[in-house]
Design a protein around this motif. Structure first.
Motif, mmCIF file in Angstrom:
data_model
loop_
_atom_site.group_PDB
_atom_site.id
_atom_site.type_symbol
_atom_site.label_atom_id
_atom_site.label_comp_id
_atom_site.label_asym_id
_atom_site.label_seq_id
_atom_site.Cartn_x
_atom_site.Cartn_y
_atom_site.Cartn_z
ATOM 1 N N ALA A 87 0.824 -1.213 0.000
ATOM 2 C CA ALA A 87 0.000 0.000 0.000
ATOM 3 C C ALA A 87 0.858 1.264 0.000
ATOM 4 O O ALA A 87 0.475 2.289 -0.581
ATOM 5 C CB ALA A 87 -0.930 -0.009 1.206
ATOM 6 N N GLU A 88 2.016 1.209 0.647
ATOM 7 C CA GLU A 88 2.898 2.371 0.697
ATOM 8 C C GLU A 88 3.333 2.799 -0.698
ATOM 9 O O GLU A 88 3.473 3.991 -0.983
ATOM 10 C CB GLU A 88 4.131 2.059 1.554
ATOM 11 N N LEU A 89 3.556 1.830 -1.597
ATOM 12 C CA LEU A 89 3.981 2.161 -2.960
ATOM 13 C C LEU A 89 2.802 2.397 -3.894
ATOM 14 O O LEU A 89 2.876 3.229 -4.802
ATOM 15 C CB LEU A 89 4.879 1.047 -3.523
ATOM 16 N N ARG A 90 1.702 1.697 -3.654
ATOM 17 C CA ARG A 90 0.518 1.874 -4.513
ATOM 18 C C ARG A 90 -0.104 3.268 -4.371
ATOM 19 O O ARG A 90 -0.864 3.705 -5.235
ATOM 20 C CB ARG A 90 -0.524 0.809 -4.169
ATOM 21 N N LYS A 91 0.223 3.963 -3.287
ATOM 22 C CA LYS A 91 -0.400 5.265 -3.036
ATOM 23 C C LYS A 91 0.202 6.388 -3.877
ATOM 24 O O LYS A 91 -0.401 7.464 -4.014
ATOM 25 C CB LYS A 91 -0.260 5.644 -1.552
ATOM 26 N N TYR A 92 1.417 6.160 -4.456
ATOM 27 C CA TYR A 92 2.061 7.239 -5.203
ATOM 28 C C TYR A 92 1.287 7.534 -6.485
ATOM 29 O O TYR A 92 0.878 6.622 -7.200
ATOM 30 C CB TYR A 92 3.510 6.879 -5.535
ATOM 31 N N PRO A 93 1.111 8.807 -6.810
ATOM 32 C CA PRO A 93 0.309 9.162 -7.988
ATOM 33 C C PRO A 93 1.000 8.922 -9.324
ATOM 34 O O PRO A 93 0.339 8.788 -10.352
ATOM 35 C CB PRO A 93 0.035 10.659 -7.783
ATOM 36 N N PHE A 94 2.350 8.848 -9.317
ATOM 37 C CA PHE A 94 3.072 8.704 -10.571
ATOM 38 C C PHE A 94 4.108 7.573 -10.466
ATOM 39 O O PHE A 94 4.853 7.485 -9.479
ATOM 40 C CB PHE A 94 3.768 10.010 -10.959
#
Length: 214
Positions: A87-94
């Protein structure tokens, strides 16, 4: 070279639910596994004993459920931990596919854990368990991008400067002037995966590389 990912591609590469590789990584070393077993067994036994004393109470079912949850902690604990990492990485917009090379390689000793141990004369001393980590500085024609690092094993001795490397980079900005995170990486010439944690669904990533870089 950075190739921005299209809508939905990041979610296909980094799943919301832990994969088998991620579960094994989150499960941890023998010491961490033992800690989970102790929490699971002690918490489960205590709550189940409490539930037996509450048979006639309206809270009996609640205590029973809590006891079962504790007993299954050894299973759901790593799943939750791995899911949080994803989830920590999936949250980035780009996010973008990076195709570059290994610019530099170096090793560093990292302390895995410390523990007190009695020496031959019975005096307590602190013993440090160290492990060699390999650091890869990666970049492309535009310059340095960042680092990928992981515990070193024999198979990694074949990695050289100039080796082709691919991964996913994540950022808060569309132009990727600031890189917030880098996933595990794929070395296609050696068919070797490297990284501290297996974020990516590897077959899906390899297929993406064939599609976007061919």
């Amino acid at each position: 070279m950075l190739l921005p990912l299209r809508s939905g591609e990041l979610q296909k590469l980094i799943p919301a639910v832990a994969t088998g590789n991620q579960f094994r990584e989150a499960l941890g070393n023998p010491r961490k596994i033992l800690q989970r077993i102790l929490i699971s067994s002690i918490g489960g036994v205590i709550t189940l004993l409490i539930s037996q004393s509450q048979v006639a109470s309206q809270f009996y079912s609640l205590w029973l459920v809590v006891g079962v949850v504790f007993l299954l902690f050894i299973l759901w604990g790593p799943i939750v931990e791995a899911g949080n990492k994803n989830a920590e990485l999936r949250k980035y917009p780009f996010a973008a596919l990076f195709d570059g090379r290994v610019e530099d390689i170096f090793t560093r000793e990292k302390i895995e854990n410390r523990q007190e141990q009695a020496n031959k004369i019975g005096k307590l001393e602190i013993v440090e368990n160290r492990r060699t980590w390999l650091f890869l500085e990666i970049g492309d024609e535009e310059g340095y991008l960042g680092q990928v690092y992981f515990p070193m094993e024999k198979v990694h001795q074949s990695i050289r400067r100039g080796t082709s490397i691919r991964c996913i980079v994540l950022s808060q900005s569309r132009d990727f002037k600031s890189i917030s995170a880098i996933t595990d990486a794929w070395l296609p010439s050696q068919r070797l995966w490297v990284g501290e944690y297996p974020y990516l669904l590897r077959p899906a990533f390899e297929e993406l590389c064939k599609f976007r870089l061919s």
